[in-house]
Design a protein around this motif. Structure first.
Motif, PDB file in Angstrom:
ATOM      1  N   UNK A   1      40.782 -45.105  33.106  1.00 16.43           N
ATOM      2  CA  UNK A   1      40.653 -45.124  31.753  1.00 16.43           C
ATOM      3  C   UNK A   1      41.053 -44.438  31.324  1.00 16.43           C
ATOM      4  N   UNK A   2      41.876 -44.263  29.761  1.00 13.08           N
ATOM      5  CA  UNK A   2      41.967 -43.587  28.831  1.00 13.08           C
ATOM      6  C   UNK A   2      40.799 -42.480  27.832  1.00 13.08           C
ATOM      7  N   UNK A   3      41.005 -41.942  27.537  1.00 12.79           N
ATOM      8  CA  UNK A   3      40.209 -40.785  26.388  1.00 12.79           C
ATOM      9  C   UNK A   3      39.297 -42.007  25.350  1.00 12.79           C
ATOM     10  N   UNK A   4      40.414 -42.689  25.107  1.00  9.15           N
ATOM     11  CA  UNK A   4      39.212 -42.946  24.227  1.00  9.15           C
ATOM     12  C   UNK A   4      38.730 -44.510  24.653  1.00  9.15           C
ATOM     13  N   UNK A   5      39.598 -44.857  25.581  1.00  9.88           N
ATOM     14  CA  UNK A   5      38.153 -45.749  26.313  1.00  9.88           C
ATOM     15  C   UNK A   5      37.025 -45.423  27.032  1.00  9.88           C
ATOM     16  N   UNK A   6      36.939 -44.628  27.104  1.00 11.41           N
ATOM     17  CA  UNK A   6      35.421 -43.817  28.537  1.00 11.41           C
ATOM     18  C   UNK A   6      35.116 -43.312  26.861  1.00 11.41           C
ATOM     19  N   UNK A   7      35.101 -43.056  26.333  1.00 15.05           N
ATOM     20  CA  UNK A   7      34.718 -42.659  24.828  1.00 15.05           C
ATOM     21  C   UNK A   7      33.527 -43.982  24.131  1.00 15.05           C
ATOM     22  N   UNK A   8      34.665 -44.404  24.430  1.00 12.97           N
ATOM     23  CA  UNK A   8      34.068 -45.931  23.560  1.00 12.97           C
ATOM     24  C   UNK A   8      33.142 -46.931  24.570  1.00 12.97           C
ATOM     25  N   UNK A   9      33.276 -46.336  25.815  1.00 14.50           N
ATOM     26  CA  UNK A   9      32.322 -46.852  26.898  1.00 14.50           C
ATOM     27  C   UNK A   9      30.983 -46.083  26.638  1.00 14.50           C
ATOM     28  N   UNK A  10      31.136 -45.052  25.789  1.00 18.00           N
ATOM     29  CA  UNK A  10      30.207 -43.851  25.385  1.00 18.00           C
ATOM     30  C   UNK A  10      29.190 -44.393  24.654  1.00 18.00           C
ATOM     31  N   UNK A  11      30.015 -44.648  23.727  1.00 18.29           N
ATOM     32  CA  UNK A  11      29.572 -45.198  22.071  1.00 18.29           C
ATOM     33  C   UNK A  11      29.501 -44.137  21.665  1.00 18.29           C
ATOM     34  N   UNK A  12      30.693 -43.673  21.506  1.00 24.09           N
ATOM     35  CA  UNK A  12      31.422 -42.693  20.505  1.00 24.09           C
ATOM     36  C   UNK A  12      32.624 -42.588  20.209  1.00 24.09           C
ATOM     37  N   UNK A  13      32.890 -41.804  18.521  1.00 24.70           N
ATOM     38  CA  UNK A  13      34.501 -42.040  19.143  1.00 24.70           C
ATOM     39  C   UNK A  13      35.055 -40.605  18.382  1.00 24.70           C
ATOM     40  N   UNK A  14      35.998 -39.663  18.428  1.00 20.49           N
ATOM     41  CA  UNK A  14      36.945 -38.939  18.112  1.00 20.49           C
ATOM     42  C   UNK A  14      36.364 -38.581  16.174  1.00 20.49           C
TER      43      UNK A  14
END
Length: 143
Positions: A1-14
């Motif tokens: 899983x990419x970093x952005x996909x992982x963040x999105x799954x946690x309802x977060x963005x950089x």
């Protein structure tokens, strides 16, 4: 899983104005009223390196509207934890990202208007960005 996909799954963005693609690529992004789309893609950056050096530099996000697409995917808009943050993007049928744009100071994006060849995203501060939902976003080609 990419970093952005992982963040999105946690309802977060950089917390960095950027265009984020599901394959892990990330590009600086800026509102540019002179650009035909209303936005401009900048230099590519490594999101993984950014998150390693500043793991706390993320925001919780809330998707506030979705618009279905013929392929089963969605266009979406929303906001971040702070009042000035907003995002918009294209999701796959399973809710995973295809691409997303996060902007720290554009205010929440609340409107999606889908036309024949363009989708227009609008924020509460009047930012207006358009993109062809079935093409590479802002001319960024697939890897």
């Amino acid at each position: 899983m990419t970093a952005i996909a992982d963040l999105w799954a946690r309802e977060q963005l950089p917390i960095r104005d950027g265009l984020y693609l599901a394959d892990g690529r990330a590009y600086d992004f800026a509102v540019d009223a002179a650009a035909p789309s209303g936005g401009r893609v900048g230099a590519r950056f490594d999101l993984g390196v950014q998150l390693e050096s500043s793991p706390e530099n993320v925001t919780n996000v809330l998707t506030t509207a979705r618009s279905p697409l013929p392929d089963g995917g969605f266009l979406c808009v929303g906001e971040g934890s702070w009042g000035s943050e907003g995002f918009f993007g294209r999701l796959a049928a399973d809710g995973g990202i295809v691409w997303l744009v996060y902007l720290e100071c554009a205010n929440p994006f609340t409107e999606i208007e889908v036309g024949c060849s363009q989708a227009v995203f609008r924020s509460t501060s009047g930012v207006r960005i358009s993109v062809a939902p079935d093409a590479a976003p802002f001319g960024v080609e697939d890897a």
